[in-house]
Design an enzyme around this catalytic site. Structure first.
Site, PDB file in Angstrom:
ATOM      1  N   GLU A 165       0.777  -1.351  -0.045  1.00 55.17           N
ATOM      2  CA  GLU A 165       0.005   0.047  -0.112  1.00 55.17           C
ATOM      3  C   GLU A 165       1.005   1.105   0.113  1.00 55.17           C
ATOM      4  O   GLU A 165       0.192   2.503   0.431  1.00 55.17           O
ATOM      5  CB  GLU A 165      -0.836   0.324   1.249  1.00 55.17           C
ATOM      6  CG  GLU A 165      -2.332  -0.276   0.968  1.00 55.17           C
ATOM      7  CD  GLU A 165      -2.450  -1.903   0.634  1.00 55.17           C
ATOM      8  OE1 GLU A 165      -1.705  -2.690   0.772  1.00 55.17           O
ATOM      9  OE2 GLU A 165      -3.708  -2.277   0.055  1.00 55.17           O
ATOM     10  N   TYR A 167       3.386   1.807   1.989  1.00 56.86           N
ATOM     11  CA  TYR A 167       3.986   2.219   3.234  1.00 56.86           C
ATOM     12  C   TYR A 167       5.534   2.242   3.299  1.00 56.86           C
ATOM     13  O   TYR A 167       6.151   1.749   2.488  1.00 56.86           O
ATOM     14  CB  TYR A 167       3.160   1.530   4.454  1.00 56.86           C
ATOM     15  CG  TYR A 167       1.987   2.265   4.717  1.00 56.86           C
ATOM     16  CD1 TYR A 167       1.624   3.112   5.077  1.00 56.86           C
ATOM     17  CD2 TYR A 167       0.938   1.323   4.411  1.00 56.86           C
ATOM     18  CE1 TYR A 167       0.107   3.877   5.385  1.00 56.86           C
ATOM     19  CE2 TYR A 167      -0.616   1.630   4.651  1.00 56.86           C
ATOM     20  CZ  TYR A 167      -0.800   2.815   5.095  1.00 56.86           C
ATOM     21  OH  TYR A 167      -2.011   3.366   5.553  1.00 56.86           O
ATOM     22  N   ARG A 215       2.711  -8.283   4.333  1.00 59.57           N
ATOM     23  CA  ARG A 215       1.766  -7.890   3.421  1.00 59.57           C
ATOM     24  C   ARG A 215       2.440  -7.420   2.243  1.00 59.57           C
ATOM     25  O   ARG A 215       3.319  -6.522   2.362  1.00 59.57           O
ATOM     26  CB  ARG A 215       0.883  -6.998   4.181  1.00 59.57           C
ATOM     27  CG  ARG A 215      -0.249  -6.128   3.185  1.00 59.57           C
ATOM     28  CD  ARG A 215      -1.542  -6.838   3.518  1.00 59.57           C
ATOM     29  NE  ARG A 215      -2.511  -6.136   2.798  1.00 59.57           N
ATOM     30  CZ  ARG A 215      -3.253  -5.190   3.020  1.00 59.57           C
ATOM     31  NH1 ARG A 215      -3.160  -4.837   4.518  1.00 59.57           N
ATOM     32  NH2 ARG A 215      -4.121  -4.529   2.285  1.00 59.57           N
ATOM     33  N   HIS A 253      -1.665   3.838  -1.469  1.00 63.42           N
ATOM     34  CA  HIS A 253      -2.602   4.946  -1.315  1.00 63.42           C
ATOM     35  C   HIS A 253      -2.809   6.096  -2.435  1.00 63.42           C
ATOM     36  O   HIS A 253      -3.973   6.601  -2.407  1.00 63.42           O
ATOM     37  CB  HIS A 253      -2.638   5.299   0.064  1.00 63.42           C
ATOM     38  CG  HIS A 253      -2.930   4.370   1.042  1.00 63.42           C
ATOM     39  ND1 HIS A 253      -4.012   3.410   0.832  1.00 63.42           N
ATOM     40  CD2 HIS A 253      -2.607   3.914   2.386  1.00 63.42           C
ATOM     41  CE1 HIS A 253      -4.069   2.771   1.904  1.00 63.42           C
ATOM     42  NE2 HIS A 253      -3.291   2.757   2.645  1.00 63.42           N
ATOM     43  N   GLN A 340     -18.774   5.028   3.282  1.00 60.89           N
ATOM     44  CA  GLN A 340     -19.199   6.328   3.949  1.00 60.89           C
ATOM     45  C   GLN A 340     -19.003   6.103   5.474  1.00 60.89           C
ATOM     46  O   GLN A 340     -18.718   7.088   5.982  1.00 60.89           O
ATOM     47  CB  GLN A 340     -20.650   6.157   3.685  1.00 60.89           C
ATOM     48  CG  GLN A 340     -20.738   6.837   2.321  1.00 60.89           C
ATOM     49  CD  GLN A 340     -22.373   7.084   2.077  1.00 60.89           C
ATOM     50  OE1 GLN A 340     -22.823   6.011   1.199  1.00 60.89           O
ATOM     51  NE2 GLN A 340     -23.193   7.891   2.572  1.00 60.89           N
TER      52      GLN A 340
END
Ligand code: NAP
Ligand code: SF4
Length: 675
Positions: A165, A167, A215, A253, A340
């Site tokens: 992601e 990181y 990951r 991201h 949401q």
């Protein structure tokens, strides 16, 4: 014989066995930061009772510089160990297993202390990171390793080392962020040294009988991302370094390709994980948009992975696995991937919950207990507000009758489901249908409830929803003017040039509906990948197509208008607004803001700009669609009050402004918990 033999099969890790192939993926819920450890423990214990095979906590920082935010949860002291032990004990007492995610955010850490391989600022953070020297790198490794040791002391079954992601560990892997020329940069061997070293030393620290999940980013979706060969090489080195399981991550991201939003096809990236199968001998996990047992079973039975990771679906229904085991998949509350109440809350500094399940992360506060006095309850309106009230009230033992003048339940959800990219709403309406039947709620459709009908009930709930706002534009009575209801519900045909008045959620949805024709790309993976420019990682570094996005030509020329001068879609979801904007831009939708609506005639929509009503302009259009917001439909509530009959008014009938299903469901559930 179960319908999900692959998903429900145990996974033997040698020193321990997971009871099934479902992992609850890591989510930043904000719970750990509340320091209410009983609440944290109950959140995970509820999912343990739901029979998930293994859970991963939200990301826990190994030190200040690596934490996602100042004040974010860390595991650096004996007190942290004692607090986390409350969670692990509760999970184990409920038959579950849990691993703690160690998250070093690197340049994504939102603070001036952030560190990275090179001083390259991230496009999604205002803070330039400091470049680490040799001692600094050693400190990061030893802090991560020490954190793993503390996780073991706290009773966790394992750790997940976050290496995807975009990181910290991921930042070392690619030249996009690693410009170093020392032994931590340059060649791929050097760039992957840090993640491999972290896993090797973590294994040394924790010993053999402890799960280490790594990951690993399978597809970076950023320029100069990893190649397929590099990904495989890393995975093999990570296995040698001592990892127990590889969990595959999708996209950084900062990637400008949606990876988990509702318009992403289900299991859209399972094919990417499949490329790792057979290349390592430890189990491999896949994730992203797997939200039903059927999809999970399909992914596993076609050899895409050994295990599936479901994160948000575990907010929507903590008992996902148990219900699948009991052959009650239709009773699983579906995650509609809206973000949401989960990610939008996280990024707004609020505790996560779930639009579909307001009890998520509020397990200790929103308690649905059997009612002391059983009542007869009438609910008018079978939209999300009315239905959520009905289900919770029935769960508590009340006798519930729901009235709706429509011929189907769902209210406005039935319009949302017509929009390309929002197909998940079909599943939500199906779930409500299954659950009202299961809970014994009486549903009276095609029935106009009146004051007379409602006399004699112990409680009356008005959830009659909204009416379209009348914007009062001269000429709006013409044949070329329609409401969003005409378009989405009654399928009114429009010409090729359309002006949409109002750029709220519904204006965006209607525009999306109008520019599409034929299959929705959300139901057609190759079309979706072409639309967003996703390529095969074996052919293109990072999985980015060199041609970029290649959307189908728009079915219509749409102009989307608003009176505000602000950016279109500014008030849409924090994590999804950019996707809606980008999707419409790809279809050449013209955004026009700061307008006054002067009049409508056969030529189209006449507007002017600014307070002085300058620059009169004709937006040439065959049809004009009104999406100017809504007002509460309180007519029945007012009639009841006039007769002196008390009622509770909820959902859009209560407050229509920027009403959404999240508020409606939350309000209905909380009301029913108190009746
Ligand atoms: P909204 O978000 O309140 O937006 C209404 C739009 O109408 C705004 O762009 C506003 O912009 C404009 N407007 C307001 N008063 C006006 C007037 N008198 N004349 C002309 N324009 C006017 O409402 P919505 O788009 O109807 O969405 C309602 C809620 O449902 C939102 O929270 C949305 O997220 C959610 N939603 C629901 C669905 C569904 O299918 N039910 C679908 C998508 C989203 P200006 O004031 O700048 O003109
Ligand atoms: Fe899924 Fe939406 Fe619930 Fe998040 S809020 S878990 S995306 S249904």
């Amino acid at each position: 014989m179960t319908a999900y033999p692959h998903m429900l099969a145990p996974l033997d890790l040698g020193f321990t066995t997971l009871k099934n192939r479902v992992l609850m993926g890591s989510m930043h819920t904000g719970l750990e930061e509340t320091k209410d450890w009983n609440r944290v423990a109950e959140f995970y214990a509820e999912r343990a009772r739901g029979e998930v095979g293994l859970m991963v906590t939200g990301g826990i920082g190994p030190n200040l510089e690596g934490s996602v935010l100042p004040g974010a949860a860390m595991m650096t002291t004996d007190e942290d160990v004692a607090n986390h032990a409350i969670v692990t004990e509760r999970v184990h007492a409920n038959g579950g297993k849990i691993a703690m995610q160690i998250l070093h955010a690197g340049r994504y850490a939102y603070g001036p202390m952030c560190v990275a391989p090179s001083p390259v600022k991230s496009p999604i953070s205002p803070f330039p990171p400091a470049e680490l020297d040799e001692d600094g790198i050693e400190k990061q490794i030893s802090d991560i390793v020490a954190t793993a040791g503390r996780a073991k002391a706290a009773g966790y079954d394992g750790v997940e080392i976050m290496g995807s992601e975009g990181y910290f560990l991921n930042q070392f892997l690619v030249t996009h962020t690693n410009k170093r020329t020392d032994r931590w940069g340059g060649s791929y061997e050097n760039r992957m040294r840090l993640p491999v070293e972290v896993v090797r030393r973590t294994r040394e620290e924790v010993g053999t009988d402890f799960i280490i999940i790594y990951r690993l980013s399978m597809i970076d979706l950023v320029p100069n991302g990893s190649t397929y060969e590099e990904v495989v090489q890393l995975a093999q080195e990570i296995e040698k370094a001592g990892a127990t399981i590889i969990n595959t991550g999708i996209g950084w991201h900062e990637a400008r390709i949606p990876t988990i939003a509702t318009s992403v096809p289900r299991a859209a990236f399972a094919w990417v994980t499949k490329k790792l199968m057979g290349k390592v001998s430890i189990p491999v996990i896949t994730s992203n948009r797997i939200n039903t047992p059927e999809v999970a079973e399909e992914v596993l039975s076609t050899g895409c992975a050994d295990m599936v990771s479901l994160a948000r679906p575990m907010l929507a229904d903590a008992h996902f696995v148990r219900k699948a085991m009991e052959e009650k998949a239709a009773h699983i509350a579906p995650c509609i991937a809206c973000n949401q109440a989960c990610l939008d809350h996280t990024f707004g500094g609020k505790i996560s919950s779930c639009l579909v399940n307001p009890r998520a992360c509020y397990e200790t506060e929103l308690v649905v207990a059997p009612a002391g006095t059983k009542k007869s309850i009438a609910i008018v309106g079978a939209g999300p507000a009315g239905l959520s009230t009905a289900l919770t009230a029935a769960e508590r033992g009340h006798s519930v009758t729901v009235f709706d003048r429509a011929d189907e339940i769902g209210g406005q959800l039935n319009m949302a489901k017509q929009v390309p990219g929002k197909e998940e709403f079909w599943g939500l309406v199906d779930w409500y249908r299954a659950m009202v039947a299961e809970m014994g709620v009486t549903v009276k459709l095609n029935t106009e409830a009146t004051v007379e009908t409602l006399k004699g009930y112990d409680e009356v709930i008005i959830a009659t929803g909204v009416l379209p706002r009348d914007p009062g534009i001269p000429g709006q009575d013409g044949d070329n003017v329609h409401s969003y209801i005409d378009v989405l519900r009654h399928k009114t045909e429009t010409g090729k040039r359309v002006a949409v008045i109002g750029a709220g959620g519904i204006g965006f949805d209607v525009s999306e509906y109008l520019v599409h024709e034929g299959d929705s790309p959300t139901e057609n993976l190759p079309a979706w990948m072409a639309e967003w420019g996703v390529a095969d990682t074996e052919e293109h570094r990072g999985g980015l197509s060199p041609q970029g996005p290649q959307p189908e030509a728009p079915a219509r020329n749409v102009t989307l208008l608003q009176r505000k001068a602000e950016k279109h879609g500014k008030r849409l979801g924090k994590t999804t607004g950019w996707i809606h904007r980008a999707a419409l831009k790809m279809k050449d939708v013209e955004f026009v803001g700061g307008v006054n609506y002067e009049r409508i005639d056969a030529d189209g929509l006449h507007v002017s700009f600014g307070e002085a009503r300058e620059n009169p302009t004709l937006i040439e259009a065959d049809d004009i669609i009104m999406c100017a917001g809504q007002v509460p439909d309180r007519s029945l509530a007012d009639a009841l009050e006039a007769e002196g009959i008390a009622c509770h008014v909820i959902g859009g009938a209560d407050v229509a402004a920027e009403l959404d299903a999240k508020r409606a469901i939350d309000q209905g559930t909380r009301l029913a918990a108190t009746l």
